[in-house]
Enzyme design. Structure first.
Site, PDB file in Angstrom:
ATOM      1  N   HIS A 176       0.783  -1.250  -0.171  1.00 36.37           N
ATOM      2  CA  HIS A 176      -0.043   0.014   0.097  1.00 36.37           C
ATOM      3  C   HIS A 176       0.764   1.188  -0.009  1.00 36.37           C
ATOM      4  CE1 HIS A 176      -2.376   3.040   2.298  1.00 36.37           C
ATOM      5  NE2 HIS A 176      -3.170   2.842   1.505  1.00 36.37           N
ATOM      6  N   GLU A 204       2.097   1.839  -3.318  1.00 37.16           N
ATOM      7  CA  GLU A 204       0.910   2.642  -4.134  1.00 37.16           C
ATOM      8  C   GLU A 204       1.063   3.948  -4.301  1.00 37.16           C
ATOM      9  OE1 GLU A 204      -3.066   1.820  -2.656  1.00 37.16           O
ATOM     10  OE2 GLU A 204      -3.461   3.734  -3.288  1.00 37.16           O
ATOM     11  N   HIS A 205       1.050   4.714  -2.916  1.00 37.24           N
ATOM     12  CA  HIS A 205       1.199   6.024  -2.606  1.00 37.24           C
ATOM     13  C   HIS A 205       2.189   6.652  -3.251  1.00 37.24           C
ATOM     14  CE1 HIS A 205      -1.954   7.210   0.682  1.00 37.24           C
ATOM     15  NE2 HIS A 205      -2.313   5.981   0.361  1.00 37.24           N
ATOM     16  N   GLU A 223      -4.897   8.004   6.760  1.00 35.39           N
ATOM     17  CA  GLU A 223      -5.817   7.215   6.120  1.00 35.39           C
ATOM     18  C   GLU A 223      -6.197   5.891   7.190  1.00 35.39           C
ATOM     19  OE1 GLU A 223      -4.168   5.441   2.543  1.00 35.39           O
ATOM     20  OE2 GLU A 223      -5.926   4.317   1.826  1.00 35.39           O
TER      21      GLU A 223
END
Lengths: 426, 425
Positions: free
Chosen positions: A67, A70-71, A143
């Site tokens: 993840h 991904e950022h 998040e």
């Protein structure tokens, strides 16, 4: 390109595995203005332990790296951010991480070629620095907190934790504030180099394309890279049984949320057929026209249809039944009673009329998946990662007989494999 | 223009949208009625009670079985607040006849089923079925109590309530718990008849079909034949119908709840809107906070790392802009001052020509995508219908293209913070 046609839904899939290892799938759709591109890597949140091709030692990285990558992929060496560049082109760009894959996508009505060039560029050119990695920890921290406050996420994660004691599917996709604090640029590069090799990736395009021409254009944007060997993903062995029967949590909600799970033994060779059978069974047992739903609704135990789902990836599979109720224990009790009754009827077989009607409904649902370029692309990508061609759902449909469904019923809806997660009001 | 509007009775319009992009046909019925404190809860009960049974399909599971038989046609219903109106919505989506394994007239069946659900309810002794109403009252009560479950929407709702205190637009679309007890099944039936015979009704059919044949199917439907002409009393969502907004110091409210992340909502009004200025406000809002290039996203998220989500939303019918961020509680002052700065920068014209160009492209691309989703296309045309405008997609894009820097700055100067709401622990 190889062409696979489906006459039921009247669509064609063009597919090719390139020499550099990338699989390209194109589903042409005439009459649409919108074009969709999604580029995925078979790298998800559960893959924290693996052996890099060519190495012998196991690599273990902190939870949340997929993840985190991904950022970070959007960041460019010249200080620009590809998300901004894409947005400036008038395209709608995004990315997401699941348990088994990470995907980068955009949809647009204009500027497809320019946007695709940008997508191909940023996916093939990572740029991580100590500074930009540190900065991202703050945003991802927010998040994670946002998910912590979302009751529907908690009820889902706790159902998963109740079913699995070892499998990394138990860990939040984003990791924890603690786990991501250990991530640095070297870890990101190592995971990038392992999992973002083209041979571990797939590109899906859907829209008004001429597939062969489009493929040539795609090829021009690809780097000449060496095909990596196979990545060995390591998962701790998961016992067959559940971890715990029940998990409860208190949160600020008006009505309790619940999720009932069944840990399922996946039929590796036959998972599409199994999936179809489970969807039919879930609808017969707990769908909108079921006796169970009628009873729950009339007694005020639920106020909207239950969410019914079968989730699976390479090393896990489970059924989920979720909803909101003032008395989740009662819902569970009624569900178990209902399954028992259906099993009894089973002596004479499932009700033929129910079976045929629900089959028609499921068929309609499958056809409907082909309405929008975004849904089509995401479906083909997610299925491909699981080793499935999406058309199989329409093709294998006929093979799902009543007898097969009855067999699945007995195997899957087993109270020993059942868990419940509840989020209660404070 | 792909939408064809046919008046089938006074106050009742049929909107035909022909499209061959989809595997499905989508039908919808919208009943639009002015917000009203006395009726808001009863209106919210209308779709709830109607989905329970019709004269010919007496229970919900009978309806469900029928829909499953139709290759899983999907029925949905709901309530929306659009400007000062409450809109009761019904949808039915079914496969286009072309994709059925065998020949059937599924679209016609779908039209008749949807109209049956909306217009021919199950009635006993001149009232809705008592038992059904009681269950639906209990469900609505839970729905109203469930407002807190989605923190983002809750915070937005509370900010709106405060901004419009004492005005129609402060009403909650699902109504109020305290009204429920007194509503009887005969009251409800009276209320329903009144709404069905006085409210504005719009029927949309999107898909691939022969328009003449479908027009005849709708006009000849026995339930349509039963209802009467009416002069619609809905409140047109145009700039002209907007109430005067007083100038005042922003109100600050804080509410405590057990949350880990704070939810900050700034409610702003745009004053003195003139005809067609909504296009300008759209561009303004996009530059301010509606895309990844926006000032809010860049400054609150990317530069200050204060939030994962931060965005502004333009509520067209009321000419309000809501700025929302999920932030750490202790960053309240910091976030607020960055947001203030963005609003000030907009007033001072501190945005680039690229910002304008990007924003226009962003909106144009959204407009180009309208026809790519059936419900989006229907929502677009319903919005036009309720605003009393008939702006085609082409005209819309043209109006966006025309917007100038001076106009944006002029709108920016009229944006006024009304209420600052913070949900915290």
């Amino acid at each position: 390109m190889q062409i696979i046609e489906n006459t039921k839904v009247k669509e064609k899939l063009f597919i090719e595995k390139l020499d550099n290892g990338l699989t390209v799938m194109i589903i042409p759709k005439k009459n649409t203005i919108k074009k969709y591109a999604i580029w995925g890597t078979h790298y998800g949140s559960v893959m924290s332990e693996f052996i890099v091709p060519g190495e012998t030692d196991t690599t273990k990285v902190p939870d949340g790296v997929a993840h985190f990558l991904e950022h970070k992929m959007f960041e460019q060496p010249n200080g620009t951010n590809s998300l901004d560049t894409l947005t400036a082109l008038g395209v709608n760009a995004n990315a997401y991480t699941t348990n088994d894959h990470t995907a980068y996508l955009f949809e647009c009505t204009d500027n497809f070629d320019e946007a695709f060039a940008e997508l191909a560029d940023y996916i093939q050119h990572p740029y991580f620095t100590d500074e930009n990695v540190e900065k991202e920890k703050g945003i991802i921290g927010q998040e994670i907190m946002m998910y912590d406050d979302a009751p529907e996420w908690s009820v889902y994660m706790n159902a998963i934790k109740a079913m699995y004691s070892k499998n990394p599917v138990r860990i939040d996709i984003a990791g924890t504030v603690e786990s991501i604090s250990h991530i640095d640029k070297d870890i990101l590069y190592k995971c990038y180099n392992t999992f973002y090799n083209l041979s571990n990736m797939v590109l899906v395009l859907c829209g008004d394309f001429e597939p062969e021409q489009e493929l040539d254009k795609v090829k021009e944007k690809l780097l000449d890279v060496k095909v990596n060997g196979k990545i060995k993903r390591i998962y701790e062995e998961e016992p067959e049984g559940i971890a715990t029967k029940k998990i409860e949590k208190q949160m600020e909600v008006s009505i309790p949320l619940f999720m009932i799970g069944y840990k399922v033994k996946k039929e590796e060779e036959n998972v599409v057929k199994q999936h179809i059978a489970i969807e039919i069974l879930l609808n017969i047992i707990a769908g909108k026209s079921s006796k169970l739903y009628k009873k729950l609704y009339e007694e005020g135990l639920v106020q909207s249809p239950l969410d019914l789902d079968f989730e699976f990836a390479e090393n896990y599979s489970h059924v989920l039944i979720g909803g909101q109720s003032n008395n989740p224990e009662k819902v569970l009790e009624y569900l178990n009673k209902e399954i028992e009754e259906i099993e009894e009827i089973k002596q004479n077989g499932l009700q033929n009329e129910d079976f045929e009607r629900i089959k028609k409904k499921i068929y309609g649902n499958y056809i409907r998946e082909y309405n929008e370029v975004s849904d089509i692309s995401r479906m083909f990508l997610a299925d491909y990662i699981k080793g499935i061609n999406s058309f199989d759902y329409l093709e294998d449909f006929k093979q799902v007989t009543k007898e097969y469904a009855e067999q699945s019923l007995k195997e899957i809806f087993n109270e020993n494999k059942q868990v419940i997660s509840i989020v209660k009001p404070k | 223009m792909r939408e064809n509007i046919i008046q089938i009775k006074e106050g009742i319009k049929l909107h035909l949208i022909k499209t061959n992009k989809f595997k499905t046909n989508l039908l919808s019925v919208f009943i639009t009625t002015p917000l009203n404190r006395d009726a808001v809860t009863k209106n919210a009960l209308i779709p709830a009670i109607l989905r329970r049974g019709t004269a010919n399909m007496k229970s919900q599971d009978e309806i469900s079985k029928k829909l499953e038989e139709m290759y899983g046609a999907e029925f949905d219903c709901g309530i929306e607040k659009t400007g000062d109106n409450q809109v009761i919505k019904f949808y039915l989506e079914s496969l286009n006849d072309e994709f059925l394994p065998q020949k059937e007239e599924l679209l016609k069946t779908s039209i008749n089923i949807l109209l049956e659900i909306v217009l021919n309810p199950l009635i006993e002794n001149n009232a809705f079925k008592e038992e059904y109403l009681e269950t639906e009252k209990a469900h609505l009560k839970q729905l109203i109590q469930g407002k807190i479950d989605n923190r983002d929407l809750y915070a937005l709702e509370k900010c709106t309530e405060k901004m419009y205190e004492g005005k129609l637009y402060s009403l909650y679309k699902y109504g109020y718990e305290e009204d429920l007890e007194e509503i009887t099944s005969s009251d409800m039936y009276e209320h329903y008849k009144n709404i069905i015979n006085t409210a504005k009704i719009d029927i949309f059919i999107s898909g691939e079909y022969d328009p003449n044949e479908i027009e005849e199917t709708v006009k000849g439907n026995e339930n349509i034949l039963k209802i009467v002409d009416r002069i619609p009393n809905n409140i047109v969502n145009s700039e002209a119908t907007e109430e005067k907004k007083e100038i005042k110091e922003p109100v600050k409210i804080e509410e405590k709840m057990d949350v880990t992340q704070g939810k900050l909502v700034l409610g702003t009004n745009i004053k003195n809107m003139k005809k067609d200025e909504r296009f300008i406000a759209s561009v303004y809002n996009t530059i301010l906070g509606d895309s990844a290039n926006s000032k809010l996203f860049q400054n609150v998220r990317e530069k200050a790392h204060l939030a994962y989500t931060t965005r502004s939303t333009y509520v067209r019918p009321k000419n309000d802009i809501y700025i929302r961020s999920g932030i750490e509680i202790q960053n309240y002052d910091k976030a607020l001052s960055i947001i203030y700065k963005q609003l000030e920068d907009m007033k001072n014209g501190e945005f680039t020509d690229d910002d304008i160009k990007n924003a226009k492209q962003y909106i144009t691309s959204a407009i180009n995508s309208v026809e790519e989703e059936q419900d989006t296309e229907i929502t677009y045309y319903l919005g036009q219908e309720l605003a009393g405008t008939n702006c085609s997609l082409e005209e819309y894009k043209h109006n966006i293209e025309k917007v100038t820097r001076e106009q944006i700055q002029d709108v920016a100067k009229r944006v006024q913070i009304n209420t600052i709401y913070f949900l915290r622990n």
